[in-house]
Structures are given as C-alpha cells and as structure tokens.
Motif scaffolding. Structure first.
Motif, PDB file in Angstrom:
ATOM      1  N   ALA A   1      13.108   6.021   3.913  1.00  0.00           N
ATOM      2  CA  ALA A   1      12.126   5.587   2.902  1.00  0.00           C
ATOM      3  C   ALA A   1      10.723   5.608   3.505  1.00  0.00           C
ATOM      4  CB  ALA A   1      12.469   4.187   2.404  1.00  0.00           C
ATOM      5  N   CYS A   2      10.630   5.240   4.768  1.00  0.00           N
ATOM      6  CA  CYS A   2       9.319   5.282   5.442  1.00  0.00           C
ATOM      7  C   CYS A   2       8.842   6.729   5.579  1.00  0.00           C
ATOM      8  CB  CYS A   2       9.409   4.641   6.829  1.00  0.00           C
ATOM      9  SG  CYS A   2       9.581   2.860   6.751  1.00  0.00           S
ATOM     10  N   GLY A   3       9.754   7.620   5.884  1.00  0.00           N
ATOM     11  CA  GLY A   3       9.391   9.041   5.975  1.00  0.00           C
ATOM     12  C   GLY A   3       8.882   9.544   4.635  1.00  0.00           C
ATOM     13  N   MET A   4       9.588   9.144   3.567  1.00  0.00           N
ATOM     14  CA  MET A   4       9.161   9.574   2.222  1.00  0.00           C
ATOM     15  C   MET A   4       7.795   8.971   1.886  1.00  0.00           C
ATOM     16  SD  MET A   4      12.881   9.019   0.524  1.00  0.00           S
ATOM     17  CE  MET A   4      12.473   9.272  -1.181  1.00  0.00           C
ATOM     18  N   GLY A   5       7.617   7.704   2.237  1.00  0.00           N
ATOM     19  CA  GLY A   5       6.342   7.032   1.973  1.00  0.00           C
ATOM     20  C   GLY A   5       5.199   7.700   2.733  1.00  0.00           C
ATOM     21  N   THR A   6       5.482   8.118   3.964  1.00  0.00           N
ATOM     22  CA  THR A   6       4.459   8.806   4.774  1.00  0.00           C
ATOM     23  C   THR A   6       4.064  10.119   4.098  1.00  0.00           C
ATOM     24  OG1 THR A   6       5.432   7.858   6.763  1.00  0.00           O
ATOM     25  CG2 THR A   6       3.946   9.723   7.081  1.00  0.00           C
ATOM     26  N   ALA A   7       5.070  10.857   3.639  1.00  0.00           N
ATOM     27  CA  ALA A   7       4.791  12.138   2.977  1.00  0.00           C
ATOM     28  C   ALA A   7       3.924  11.926   1.732  1.00  0.00           C
ATOM     29  CB  ALA A   7       6.105  12.824   2.599  1.00  0.00           C
ATOM     30  N   LEU A   8       4.273  10.918   0.939  1.00  0.00           N
ATOM     31  CA  LEU A   8       3.505  10.657  -0.291  1.00  0.00           C
ATOM     32  C   LEU A   8       2.065  10.290   0.047  1.00  0.00           C
ATOM     33  CD1 LEU A   8       6.060   8.568  -2.387  1.00  0.00           C
ATOM     34  CD2 LEU A   8       5.433  10.970  -2.689  1.00  0.00           C
ATOM     35  N   LYS A   9       1.920   9.519   1.106  1.00  0.00           N
ATOM     36  CA  LYS A   9       0.576   9.095   1.493  1.00  0.00           C
ATOM     37  C   LYS A   9      -0.247  10.293   1.963  1.00  0.00           C
ATOM     38  CE  LYS A   9      -2.042   5.523   3.300  1.00  0.00           C
ATOM     39  NZ  LYS A   9      -2.280   4.427   4.164  1.00  0.00           N
ATOM     40  N   LEU A  10       0.356  11.129   2.795  1.00  0.00           N
ATOM     41  CA  LEU A  10      -0.366  12.310   3.307  1.00  0.00           C
ATOM     42  C   LEU A  10      -0.753  13.250   2.166  1.00  0.00           C
ATOM     43  CD1 LEU A  10       1.691  13.081   6.549  1.00  0.00           C
ATOM     44  CD2 LEU A  10      -0.644  12.186   6.403  1.00  0.00           C
ATOM     45  N   GLN A  11       0.126  13.321   1.178  1.00  0.00           N
ATOM     46  CA  GLN A  11      -0.144  14.207   0.039  1.00  0.00           C
ATOM     47  C   GLN A  11      -1.010  13.531  -1.023  1.00  0.00           C
ATOM     48  OE1 GLN A  11       3.761  15.482  -1.311  1.00  0.00           O
ATOM     49  NE2 GLN A  11       4.316  16.073   0.749  1.00  0.00           N
TER      50      GLN A  11
ATOM     51  N   ASN B   1       7.800  -2.684  10.144  1.00  0.00           N
ATOM     52  CA  ASN B   1       6.635  -2.518  11.016  1.00  0.00           C
ATOM     53  C   ASN B   1       5.912  -1.210  10.707  1.00  0.00           C
ATOM     54  OD1 ASN B   1       4.960  -3.175  13.370  1.00  0.00           O
ATOM     55  ND2 ASN B   1       5.935  -1.387  14.275  1.00  0.00           N
ATOM     56  N   PHE B   2       6.681  -0.135  10.638  1.00  0.00           N
ATOM     57  CA  PHE B   2       6.100   1.197  10.414  1.00  0.00           C
ATOM     58  C   PHE B   2       5.425   1.269   9.036  1.00  0.00           C
ATOM     59  CE2 PHE B   2       6.216   5.725   9.380  1.00  0.00           C
ATOM     60  CZ  PHE B   2       5.759   6.293  10.559  1.00  0.00           C
ATOM     61  N   ALA B   3       6.085   0.717   8.044  1.00  0.00           N
ATOM     62  CA  ALA B   3       5.541   0.791   6.678  1.00  0.00           C
ATOM     63  C   ALA B   3       4.246  -0.014   6.564  1.00  0.00           C
ATOM     64  CB  ALA B   3       6.573   0.273   5.684  1.00  0.00           C
ATOM     65  N   LYS B   4       4.234  -1.171   7.199  1.00  0.00           N
ATOM     66  CA  LYS B   4       3.028  -2.016   7.120  1.00  0.00           C
ATOM     67  C   LYS B   4       1.869  -1.374   7.898  1.00  0.00           C
ATOM     68  CE  LYS B   4       0.289  -5.441   6.604  1.00  0.00           C
ATOM     69  NZ  LYS B   4      -0.241  -6.030   5.406  1.00  0.00           N
ATOM     70  N   LEU B   5       2.216  -0.852   9.064  1.00  0.00           N
ATOM     71  CA  LEU B   5       1.205  -0.209   9.902  1.00  0.00           C
ATOM     72  C   LEU B   5       0.526   0.938   9.157  1.00  0.00           C
ATOM     73  CD1 LEU B   5       0.458  -0.748  12.865  1.00  0.00           C
ATOM     74  CD2 LEU B   5       2.096   1.012  13.530  1.00  0.00           C
ATOM     75  N   GLY B   6       1.345   1.721   8.435  1.00  0.00           N
ATOM     76  CA  GLY B   6       0.805   2.886   7.723  1.00  0.00           C
ATOM     77  C   GLY B   6       0.403   2.571   6.292  1.00  0.00           C
ATOM     78  N   LYS B   7       0.501   1.296   5.879  1.00  0.00           N
ATOM     79  CA  LYS B   7       0.211   0.913   4.480  1.00  0.00           C
ATOM     80  C   LYS B   7       0.934   1.854   3.519  1.00  0.00           C
ATOM     81  CE  LYS B   7      -4.038  -1.514   3.606  1.00  0.00           C
ATOM     82  NZ  LYS B   7      -5.306  -1.399   2.936  1.00  0.00           N
ATOM     83  N   LEU B   8       2.206   2.029   3.760  1.00  0.00           N
ATOM     84  CA  LEU B   8       2.975   3.012   2.979  1.00  0.00           C
ATOM     85  C   LEU B   8       3.352   2.464   1.598  1.00  0.00           C
ATOM     86  CD1 LEU B   8       5.377   4.359   5.764  1.00  0.00           C
ATOM     87  CD2 LEU B   8       3.108   5.204   5.111  1.00  0.00           C
ATOM     88  N   PRO B   9       3.447   3.348   0.605  1.00  0.00           N
ATOM     89  CA  PRO B   9       3.806   2.899  -0.758  1.00  0.00           C
ATOM     90  C   PRO B   9       5.320   2.715  -0.911  1.00  0.00           C
ATOM     91  CG  PRO B   9       3.405   5.261  -0.761  1.00  0.00           C
ATOM     92  CD  PRO B   9       3.183   4.807   0.651  1.00  0.00           C
ATOM     93  N   VAL B  10       5.845   1.752  -0.176  1.00  0.00           N
ATOM     94  CA  VAL B  10       7.298   1.528  -0.193  1.00  0.00           C
ATOM     95  C   VAL B  10       7.596   0.105  -0.685  1.00  0.00           C
ATOM     96  CG1 VAL B  10       9.414   1.465   1.194  1.00  0.00           C
ATOM     97  CG2 VAL B  10       7.615   3.120   1.758  1.00  0.00           C
TER      98      VAL B  10
END
Ligand SMILES: Cc1ncc(C[n+]2csc(CCOP(=O)(O)OP(=O)(O)O)c2C)c(N)n1
Length: 338
Positions: free
Chosen positions: A134-144, A169-178
């Motif tokens: 889910a974090c990987g998906m959130g990262t992709a959405l954020k980058l795009q 930790n990873f999601a908060k650090l990257g402010k991911l939409p998860v």
C-alpha cells in the motif's frame, strides 16, 4: 420510502436510495459468506476460508467513502471488501470453487480475490505484507500527482508485526495518501487482543509516528462511513496517511475449520445482539427509510444472486492446469492484466 431533513442529518447526508443500497451490500456479504460455509462443508470449496460474518459494516462503511478511481488492497479475509467494491459474485464464487471463470482464473482461491478493473488489488495471505505494498502504491500516486487514495485493510493481530510499524513510518514520512483501516475484531486467530497486544486501543499506536488516527464503532455503519469520509478526505487533500481503527467482532471462527474453544457461546451471543446488519435494518425501518416488505425483498434478491453465483461456479470448467506450471507465472491470465 424517503429521508426527511432530520434523518438526512442523522444518516450523513445519504439519500434513502444510497442507504438502501448499503443495506443491500451488507445483506449480499452475509448471504454470500453463509453460503461459502455451506459449500465448504459440502467440499465444493477447499483450502483456507476466512469468513467476514459480523464485520459487514466495516467494509460497506469504508469502501462507500471511496471514489471508483481509488485503490483497495487487503488481507486474506477479503470477501466482504470485494463484494462492497462491486466485484462480480459469480466470479468470486467461481474463484472459490477453483474454476477457470474465477476472478483469479481459479488459481488464487479465497485469500486472493482480485479485479484490477475495479482497482481492487487483491487479498494477501501473509499477515502485514500488503501494508508495505500500500505504501508503494501511495508513493506511485504521489509521484504521479494523482488525486487518488489507497485504502488498506488488516486485522488487530497484524499491528504487532514489524511491517505495520515500517509502513506507518514510511507513509507518514512521505505524507502518502494511504488510509490504514484496522478491523479490530478482538482476536488474532484464537488469541484475544488482551493477550496479543500491549496496547488494546489500536489507533493509539499511530501516535509513535505523529499520525492522524481515529477509533470508531465498526458495527455502526453510519459512524464508520463518516469516519472513513474524514480519513479519505485527509489523505486525498495531501495531509498524509490516517489510521482508522474500526472496532467490530467476528461472529464466525477465524477460518472455516475453527472449533472456537477460545471463546464462550455466551460471548458470541452477546455480540450477536449487536449484529451490524440487524442493527442497521432495524434503524432504517424505525426511521421510515425502509419497510419490512422491502427489507425482505432485498434479502430474497440477494439469496437469488448468491444461488446464481453457485450455479455459475458449479457449471464452470476447472482452472487450467497449465497455469499451475511455475514457468507460466508471467504469462497467465492474471499476469496479463497487470
Ligand atoms: C507472517 C504471517 N504469520 C502468521 C500467519 C498465520 N496467520 C494467519 S491469520 C493470522 C491472525 C491474524 O489476525 P488479525 O490480523 O487480527 O486478522 P483477522 O484474522 O482477525 O482478520 C495468523 C497469525 C500468516 N498468515 N502470516
């Protein structure tokens, strides 16, 4: 039947039509799950089978707060999430029967429901593993720079594993939409939460990451829907991830083979009185949104939908053996869709 200004406020602004459709989804999940248990007993379904009975308000409340372009990833107790997302019950039942017409071509079974066209990225058997996906998906959405969110489901037991802490930790650090949805059904297999988790209010675990978190009664459909709307809005507006804890109770065993020696019949009966489907049904009728006749009609219709799914699954051809060959891993009908 219709809503009034008063009921509109009490029901999160949802129309009578939307509320009745949510009740329909809850009934579909319940009837589907009870039928799965029957089919398991009749050896039509093999392998692991983790039923969602008692947790319907969580899937329906949270998934209805999403848009069609949002993404869902979940664990092995995935039937309720798939049905709330609108996956075809025929393709799901065929998957359980190990048939070629199943949503994963009959190769995945109960724990691996999937439909990429619905942005339903699958059920995963390894506890906690998909939180990192889910974090990987959130990262992709954020980058795009896409205005989409990822909703990930897991149980209370999963919050004791390392992946949970890495993911938060990873999601908060990257402010991911998860949106992390923990379905706290009070047990991890046969272990009660008081025995497996040092902190029993799961949402408090988010404070270690300074993450927004909320705890809601996961048997209350409208409260869950409203909390999910808040969480989704938070994630979509770029404010980062949310941990949403939905407190619920699984009314059947951990899996279809569970003898449930770890809890008493009295305890199950106590929670049966808070059965989310019955509570919501009663509320809609009392408030004049649904009539008894309409409710019964919906229940009959869903039984028919599930019976037709069984018939479809029964008559479908078995999964093709050639796809069981590991060398076909990147060329099978599911891999082709990715
Ligand atoms: C890494 C890993 N360890 C152990 C298991 C075996 N296992 C399957 S379900 C489960 C309990 C998980 O409980 P919880 O996260 O509370 O979810 P629930 O089943 O209650 O929905 C365990 C330990 C597994 N699938 N993966």
């Amino acid at each position: 039947m219709a809503t009034t200004p008063e009921t509109t406020e009490r029901y999160a602004g949802l129309s009578a039509e939307q509320l009745i459709d949510m009740y329909r989804q809850m009934v579909l999940i319940r009837v589907f799950e009870e039928k799965c248990q029957e089919m398991y007993t009749r050896a039509k379904i093999g392998g692991f089978l983790h039923l969602y009975v008692g947790q319907e308000a969580v899937a329906v409340g949270t998934i209805n707060a999403l848009k069609p372009e949002d993404h869902i990833i979940t664990h092995y107790r995935d039937h309720g999430h798939a049905l709330a997302r609108g996956l075809d019950p025929k393709a799901l039942m065929a998957e359980l029967f190990g048939k070629a017409t199943g949503c994963a071509a009959g190769l995945g079974g109960s724990m691996h429901f999937v439909d990429v066209s619905k942005r339903f990225w699958g059920g995963y058997a390894i506890v906690g593993s998909h939180l990192l996906m889910a974090c990987g998906m959130g990262t992709a959405l954020k980058l795009q720079k896409k205005p989409e969110v990822v909703m990930v489901f897991f149980g209370d037991g999963a919050t004791n594993g390392g992946e949970f802490y890495e993911a938060l930790n990873f999601a908060k650090l990257g402010k991911l939409p998860v949106v992390f949805v923990c379905e706290n059904n009070l047990f991890a297999m046969g272990t009660p939460i008081a025995v497996h988790s040092s902190v029993q209010e799961i949402y408090r675990k988010a404070c270690a990451f300074d993450m927004t978190a909320e705890r809601v009664d996961g048997n209350d459909l409208i409260a869950t829907y409203e909390a999910a709307l808040r969480a989704v809005e938070h994630a979509r507006s770029g404010q980062g991830p949310v941990l949403l804890e939905c407190v619920t109770y699984r009314l059947r065993g951990h899996s279809a083979q569970d003898t449930q020696k770890y809890r008493t019949k009295e305890e199950i009966e106590k929670y049966r009185a808070r059965d989310p489907n019955q509570v919501f049904r009663k509320k809609l009728i009392e408030d004049g949104i649904l009539s008894e006749e309409q409710a019964q009609q919906i229940e009959r219709q869903m039984e028919q939908v599930v019976d037709e799914a069984v018939q479809f699954a029964d008559q479908s051809p078995p999964a093709e053996e050639k796809w069981l060959d590991p060398t076909s891993a990147y060329a099978n009908p599911i891999a082709d869709k990715y």
